[in-house]
Scaffold this motif. Structure first.
Motif, mmCIF file in Angstrom:
data_model
loop_
_atom_site.group_PDB
_atom_site.id
_atom_site.type_symbol
_atom_site.label_atom_id
_atom_site.label_comp_id
_atom_site.label_asym_id
_atom_site.label_seq_id
_atom_site.Cartn_x
_atom_site.Cartn_y
_atom_site.Cartn_z
ATOM 1 N N UNK A 76 0.843 -1.192 0.000
ATOM 2 C CA UNK A 76 0.000 0.000 0.000
ATOM 3 C C UNK A 76 0.881 1.246 0.000
ATOM 4 N N UNK A 77 0.703 2.131 -0.986
ATOM 5 C CA UNK A 77 1.580 3.304 -1.091
ATOM 6 C C UNK A 77 1.509 4.240 0.117
ATOM 7 N N UNK A 78 0.343 4.374 0.720
ATOM 8 C CA UNK A 78 0.217 5.257 1.883
ATOM 9 C C UNK A 78 0.977 4.666 3.069
ATOM 10 N N UNK A 79 0.819 3.378 3.287
ATOM 11 C CA UNK A 79 1.534 2.742 4.391
ATOM 12 C C UNK A 79 3.040 2.764 4.158
ATOM 13 N N UNK A 80 3.455 2.559 2.921
ATOM 14 C CA UNK A 80 4.892 2.581 2.621
ATOM 15 C C UNK A 80 5.507 3.962 2.851
ATOM 16 N N UNK A 81 4.760 5.005 2.512
ATOM 17 C CA UNK A 81 5.305 6.349 2.712
ATOM 18 C C UNK A 81 5.463 6.673 4.192
ATOM 19 N N UNK A 82 4.678 6.048 5.037
ATOM 20 C CA UNK A 82 4.766 6.351 6.465
ATOM 21 C C UNK A 82 6.056 5.835 7.099
ATOM 22 N N UNK A 83 6.829 5.043 6.365
ATOM 23 C CA UNK A 83 8.110 4.546 6.880
ATOM 24 C C UNK A 83 9.115 5.676 7.109
ATOM 25 N N UNK A 84 8.842 6.834 6.563
ATOM 26 C CA UNK A 84 9.766 7.966 6.776
ATOM 27 C C UNK A 84 9.801 8.375 8.247
ATOM 28 N N UNK A 85 8.780 8.031 9.000
ATOM 29 C CA UNK A 85 8.712 8.430 10.404
ATOM 30 C C UNK A 85 9.513 7.533 11.340
ATOM 31 N N UNK A 105 8.858 14.114 -0.369
ATOM 32 C CA UNK A 105 7.833 13.676 -1.337
ATOM 33 C C UNK A 105 6.835 12.734 -0.663
ATOM 34 N N UNK A 106 7.319 11.879 0.243
ATOM 35 C CA UNK A 106 6.417 10.982 0.965
ATOM 36 C C UNK A 106 5.459 11.767 1.851
ATOM 37 N N UNK A 107 5.984 12.806 2.500
ATOM 38 C CA UNK A 107 5.143 13.635 3.358
ATOM 39 C C UNK A 107 4.048 14.329 2.543
ATOM 40 N N UNK A 108 4.402 14.804 1.349
ATOM 41 C CA UNK A 108 3.395 15.437 0.483
ATOM 42 C C UNK A 108 2.298 14.430 0.115
ATOM 43 N N UNK A 109 2.697 13.177 -0.183
ATOM 44 C CA UNK A 109 1.703 12.142 -0.506
ATOM 45 C C UNK A 109 0.780 11.892 0.681
ATOM 46 N N UNK A 110 1.363 11.822 1.860
ATOM 47 C CA UNK A 110 0.556 11.601 3.065
ATOM 48 C C UNK A 110 -0.406 12.765 3.294
ATOM 49 N N UNK A 111 0.084 13.984 3.110
ATOM 50 C CA UNK A 111 -0.769 15.160 3.299
ATOM 51 C C UNK A 111 -1.916 15.181 2.283
ATOM 52 N N UNK A 112 -1.618 14.825 1.034
ATOM 53 C CA UNK A 112 -2.674 14.766 0.019
ATOM 54 C C UNK A 112 -3.725 13.719 0.401
ATOM 55 N N UNK A 113 -3.247 12.574 0.830
ATOM 56 C CA UNK A 113 -4.162 11.489 1.165
ATOM 57 C C UNK A 113 -5.045 11.825 2.366
ATOM 58 N N UNK A 114 -4.428 12.427 3.389
ATOM 59 C CA UNK A 114 -5.148 12.690 4.634
ATOM 60 C C UNK A 114 -5.616 14.140 4.788
ATOM 61 N N UNK A 115 -5.498 14.951 3.742
ATOM 62 C CA UNK A 115 -5.847 16.368 3.856
ATOM 63 C C UNK A 115 -7.254 16.612 4.402
ATOM 64 N N UNK A 116 -8.290 15.943 3.914
ATOM 65 C CA UNK A 116 -9.623 16.213 4.485
ATOM 66 C C UNK A 116 -9.674 15.951 5.995
#
Length: 157
Positions: A76-85, A105-116
């Protein structure tokens, strides 16, 4: 996954919760008559072999259900990007340029996904990148060796 390996192991060897229950059962030799902690259980027509087979089938069914439910967990791309933490993935503190770019770039993806969700809780998403830069420097300089959970409990309180 460690939990999946533990469940698979239980097909052959009962875990710490099931083991005492199984050892408390004794077969009297008569078909379907077992004793559990001194109490005769005679309503069962299950042999010891059938009991082991049923336990194995139940573990297989549970593993299949959990495997299906979490099949995309490692892709899952969202879960994979969270590895930056995870602080173990952070870079060395002497590489300033790499730290500045790390996880952006991972943080931007996370922000886009969870923005609402973030905005509904009053988060100013425009400030996230600036806060992330400060957090990276703080983590690399002061918290690099901390465990994930300990680090983020401190950072978020």
């Amino acid at each position: 996954m460690a939990s999946q390996a533990a469940r698979l192991k239980q097909k052959e060897q009962p875990g710490p919760y099931l083991r005492p229950v199984i050892t408390a059962f004794t077969n009297t030799g008569s078909t379907g008559v077992f004793i559990y902690k001194g109490v005769e259980i005679s309503t069962s027509s299950t042999s010891a072999e059938a009991f082991h087979r049923q336990r194995s089938e139940i573990v297989n069914i549970i593993n299949a259900c959990i495997g299906q439910r979490f099949s995309t967990f490692s892709t899952d791309p969202v879960l994979l990007t969270s590895e930056i933490f995870d602080p173990v993935n952070m870079l060395a503190e002497d590489n300033i340029n790499a730290i500045q770019q790390y996880g952006d770039s991972e943080l931007r993806k996370l922000c886009e996904h969870f923005e609402p969700l973030l905005t509904s809780y009053g988060c100013n998403v425009a400030e996230v990148e600036r806060e992330w830069l400060k957090a990276k420097y703080d983590i690399v300089h002061y918290h690099k060796r901390e465990a994930f959970l300990v680090l983020w409990q401190r950072m978020l309180t």
